[in-house]
Design a protein around this motif. Structure first.
Motif, short mmCIF file in Angstrom:
data_model
loop_
_atom_site.label_atom_id
_atom_site.label_comp_id
_atom_site.label_asym_id
_atom_site.label_seq_id
_atom_site.Cartn_x
_atom_site.Cartn_y
_atom_site.Cartn_z
N ILE A 66 -26.56 -0.59 75.69
CA ILE A 66 -26.92 0.84 75.67
C ILE A 66 -25.66 1.70 75.66
O ILE A 66 -25.55 2.67 74.89
CB ILE A 66 -27.82 1.18 76.87
N ARG A 67 -24.70 1.35 76.52
CA ARG A 67 -23.47 2.16 76.59
C ARG A 67 -22.64 2.04 75.32
O ARG A 67 -22.01 3.00 74.88
CB ARG A 67 -22.66 1.77 77.83
N LEU A 68 -22.64 0.85 74.71
CA LEU A 68 -21.88 0.66 73.47
C LEU A 68 -22.52 1.42 72.31
O LEU A 68 -21.87 2.22 71.64
CB LEU A 68 -21.82 -0.82 73.12
N PHE A 69 -23.81 1.17 72.06
CA PHE A 69 -24.44 1.66 70.84
C PHE A 69 -25.09 3.03 70.98
O PHE A 69 -25.14 3.78 70.00
CB PHE A 69 -25.49 0.65 70.36
N LEU A 70 -25.58 3.35 72.14
CA LEU A 70 -26.29 4.63 72.30
C LEU A 70 -25.44 5.72 72.93
O LEU A 70 -25.70 6.90 72.73
CB LEU A 70 -27.56 4.43 73.13
N LEU A 71 -24.40 5.32 73.68
CA LEU A 71 -23.57 6.31 74.37
C LEU A 71 -22.15 6.37 73.84
O LEU A 71 -21.38 7.25 74.25
CB LEU A 71 -23.55 6.01 75.88
N GLY A 72 -21.79 5.45 72.95
CA GLY A 72 -20.46 5.49 72.34
C GLY A 72 -19.34 5.17 73.30
O GLY A 72 -18.21 5.64 73.12
N GLY A 73 -19.61 4.34 74.31
CA GLY A 73 -18.61 4.03 75.32
C GLY A 73 -17.76 2.82 74.97
O GLY A 73 -18.00 2.12 73.98
N THR A 74 -16.75 2.57 75.80
CA THR A 74 -15.91 1.38 75.72
C THR A 74 -16.30 0.43 76.83
O THR A 74 -16.42 0.85 77.99
CB THR A 74 -14.42 1.75 75.85
N GLU A 75 -16.51 -0.84 76.47
CA GLU A 75 -16.95 -1.84 77.45
C GLU A 75 -15.92 -2.96 77.54
O GLU A 75 -15.32 -3.35 76.52
CB GLU A 75 -18.31 -2.40 77.07
N PRO A 76 -15.69 -3.50 78.75
CA PRO A 76 -14.69 -4.57 78.90
C PRO A 76 -15.12 -5.85 78.20
O PRO A 76 -16.31 -6.08 77.95
CB PRO A 76 -14.62 -4.75 80.42
N GLU A 77 -14.12 -6.70 77.93
CA GLU A 77 -14.37 -7.91 77.15
C GLU A 77 -15.40 -8.81 77.81
O GLU A 77 -16.28 -9.37 77.14
CB GLU A 77 -13.05 -8.67 76.95
N THR A 78 -15.31 -9.00 79.13
CA THR A 78 -16.24 -9.91 79.80
C THR A 78 -17.68 -9.43 79.65
O THR A 78 -18.59 -10.24 79.43
CB THR A 78 -15.89 -10.02 81.30
N ALA A 79 -17.91 -8.13 79.76
CA ALA A 79 -19.27 -7.60 79.62
C ALA A 79 -19.78 -7.74 78.19
O ALA A 79 -20.95 -8.06 77.97
CB ALA A 79 -19.30 -6.13 80.05
N VAL A 80 -18.90 -7.51 77.22
CA VAL A 80 -19.30 -7.63 75.82
C VAL A 80 -19.63 -9.08 75.47
O VAL A 80 -20.61 -9.36 74.78
CB VAL A 80 -18.20 -7.07 74.90
N LYS A 81 -18.81 -10.02 75.96
CA LYS A 81 -19.09 -11.44 75.71
C LYS A 81 -20.46 -11.83 76.24
O LYS A 81 -21.24 -12.52 75.57
CB LYS A 81 -18.02 -12.31 76.36
N ALA A 82 -20.77 -11.38 77.44
CA ALA A 82 -22.05 -11.72 78.06
C ALA A 82 -23.21 -11.09 77.31
O ALA A 82 -24.24 -11.73 77.07
CB ALA A 82 -22.06 -11.28 79.52
N ALA A 83 -23.07 -9.83 76.91
CA ALA A 83 -24.18 -9.13 76.27
C ALA A 83 -24.43 -9.62 74.85
O ALA A 83 -25.59 -9.66 74.40
CB ALA A 83 -23.90 -7.62 76.26
N PHE A 84 -23.36 -10.01 74.13
CA PHE A 84 -23.51 -10.37 72.73
C PHE A 84 -23.75 -11.86 72.50
O PHE A 84 -24.05 -12.25 71.36
CB PHE A 84 -22.27 -9.93 71.94
N ALA A 85 -23.61 -12.67 73.50
CA ALA A 85 -23.81 -14.11 73.31
C ALA A 85 -25.19 -14.37 72.70
O ALA A 85 -26.18 -13.76 73.13
CB ALA A 85 -23.68 -14.82 74.65
N PRO A 86 -25.23 -15.23 71.67
CA PRO A 86 -24.22 -16.17 71.17
C PRO A 86 -23.25 -15.60 70.12
O PRO A 86 -22.47 -16.36 69.55
CB PRO A 86 -25.08 -17.26 70.54
N VAL A 101 -10.38 -2.15 71.14
CA VAL A 101 -9.60 -1.00 71.56
C VAL A 101 -9.01 -1.30 72.93
O VAL A 101 -9.33 -2.29 73.58
CB VAL A 101 -10.47 0.28 71.62
N ALA A 102 -8.14 -0.41 73.38
CA ALA A 102 -7.58 -0.56 74.73
C ALA A 102 -8.71 -0.53 75.75
O ALA A 102 -9.53 0.38 75.76
CB ALA A 102 -6.58 0.56 75.01
N GLY A 103 -8.75 -1.54 76.59
CA GLY A 103 -9.78 -1.60 77.62
C GLY A 103 -11.01 -2.37 77.23
O GLY A 103 -11.95 -2.50 78.04
#
Length: 499
Positions: A66-86, A101-103
């Motif tokens: 939600i924060r990535l696609f609907l709010l245009g935010g930056t998310e840390p690598e660990t959170a993105v890995k977990a959300a996008f798996a596989p 990007v940075a962060g």
């Protein structure tokens, strides 16, 4: 303004892994509402992201999406890995879905749930100007905006064999078309639009034929049961700042082109529906202007939903592209736009829906009317009903033999004003309480005639009884009543008994 050279490439494999992640996290229309709650979701729709951001913090992997696609935010690598798996972040970056990007990571494309009463899809488009923090590029592919939603609601959904989505953009009209059409073809002049539409269809596991080209050229010599079109209908000078809204044709020539050509790509009785704009000038009525665009043997219903002042119109579309009307660029563009309006005597810009039907061998019905009042019901079922009623009127012969009924959804309202001898009725108005809420003012004679329409007597008998009671000639009363009856039938405010 240059277009981007690299197109996103969301392959079948990438879409399959992304779809798995979305399903696992419940990143769909219902899941997002459930995670955010009604109030925060409504605030997000109003352009107020903070309540949604706060609500998303307790939503785990879904909150990350939600924060990535609907709010245009930056998310840390660990959170993105977990959300996008596989799907790995590296593959998401390589395919054009995310930016490193940075962060952590940010969305490079807008991917958001979009649903109807039967379920939910995902629509892939470009990030808007607010998320980019800059004006959008020329080949920007718009998300699901108000215009798209209004056309969705205005489209008839009766089953058809073949449907053309002309100028598909992100593909959302074609998504809805797959609910009622056996085969869907979608076209666009923009390579980027076709790439994102293809991603939309792959992500949703839908088979839609995609063809590139201008206007109807990609489907030359083909015919369809239904055509839907959300064309680049913005009116003004002949230029292309943004392919999603500018046609390169001057004034309202883009709408005129589609309306002139569309019926030629319909099977007999086929239906076309589109959004369109038309100029209001000081020299002609808008209804006369749009009626001249029609080819022969075409039923047409033009519904004007709004008329914009030229200055307001220009400011709205500048902001739509992320251009501040107060900036030097905004001032220059606004000046050129308003100069064109002034030179062409443009007093206003009309906007609305057009429904067309190919009526080969028949005398066409063309109706242009204002429908600027607010209403909640979608216009699609009403358009289908309008076509049915027009066909019935064409085939019915004499209406005098018909037994009519006033539906339960139609009320007679009276407005009374005080006078020397008490209250006097100044307005009698029929009001249909469903659909778009049609209203018709009627006089006392018409109200009395309609009161007798209970399905028991044919219209001719009712007219004769009313004429005798009022001391009038039945033939004269019939001549005055029949045009009113036909208009009420077209608007579903008077129906044949038994239908």
């Amino acid at each position: 303004m240059s277009t981007r050279s690299v197109l996103p490439d969301l392959s079948d494999d990438v879409c399959a892994r992304l779809r798995e992640a979305f399903r696992r996290t419940s990143y769909d229309a219902d899941g997002v509402v459930a995670a955010l709650g009604g109030a925060a979701h409504a605030a997000l729709g109003r352009g107020e992201p903070e309540p949604a951001d706060r609500a998303s913090r307790d939503a785990g992997d879904l909150g990350t999406l939600i924060r990535l696609f609907l709010l245009g935010g930056t998310e840390p690598e660990t959170a993105v890995k977990a959300a996008f798996a596989p799907l790995t972040p590296e593959d998401a970056v390589a395919t054009g879905l995310l930016d490193a990007v940075a962060g952590g990571y940010r969305a490079a494309l807008d991917v958001r749930p979009h649903g109807d009463e039967e379920g939910s899809w995902w629509v892939v488009s470009d990030l808007d100007a607010d998320v980019l923090g800059a004006t959008v590029p020329e080949d920007h592919v718009l998300g699901v905006g108000h215009a798209s939603l209004s056309l969705i609601r205005a489209t008839t959904r009766r089953p058809v064999g073949t449907l053309l989505d002309l100028g598909t953009g992100n593909g959302v009209q074609a998504l809805h078309a797959t609910r009622h059409a056996r085969r869907v073809t979608a076209t666009d002049v923009s390579a980027r639009a076709l790439a994102l539409a293809a991603a939309t269809f792959r992500l949703n596991e839908l088979d839609v034929e995609l063809v590139r080209g201008e206007w109807f050229a990609p489907v030359a010599r083909q015919k369809f049961d239904q055509v839907v079109c959300n064309p680049p209908f913005v009116v003004g000078p002949a230029r292309v700042d943004y392919t999603y809204r500018d046609s390169g044709l001057a004034g309202d020539d883009a709408s005129a082109l589609v309306i002139r050509q569309l019926p030629g790509f319909l099977n007999d009785d086929g239906v076309g529906q589109l959004l369109a704009s038309w100029l209001h000038t000081g020299t002609e009525d808008w209804a006369d202007r749009v009626s001249r665009w029609l080819p022969a043997e075409t039923d047409a219903w033009f519904v004007q939903r709004d008329v914009a002042d030229p200055a307001l119109y220009v400011g709205t579309w500048l902001r739509d592209a992320g251009i501040d009307p107060r900036s030097p660029e905004g001032r220059v563009k606004a000046a050129a736009w308003l100069d064109w309006f002034a030179a062409n005597d443009v007093r206003g810009i009309g906007f609305g829906f057009v429904t067309l039907r190919r009526a080969a061998g028949r005398t066409p019905t063309v109706v242009c009317e204002d429908l600027r009042q607010a209403y909640d019901d979608p216009l699609g079922p009403e358009a289908a009903g309008w076509l049915d009623r027009v066909e019935w009127l064409r085939n019915s012969g004499s209406l005098l033999d018909v037994r009519f009924v006033v539906p339960d959804t139609v009320l007679l309202e009276s407005v009374e004003e005080p006078g020397d001898e008490g209250w006097t009725t100044s307005i009698r108005r029929l009001h249909r309480t469903d659909g778009p809420g049609w209203q018709h003012e009627v006089d006392d004679l018409a109200a009395r005639l309609l009161a007798g329409c209970r399905g028991a007597l044919p219209l001719e008998d009712l007219i004769e009884l009313l004429a005798a009671a009022q001391g009038l000639e039945a033939d004269e009363l019939a001549a005055a009543a029949l045009p009113v009856v036909r208009e009420l039938v077209r608007h579903g405010m008077l129906v044949p008994a038994g239908r």
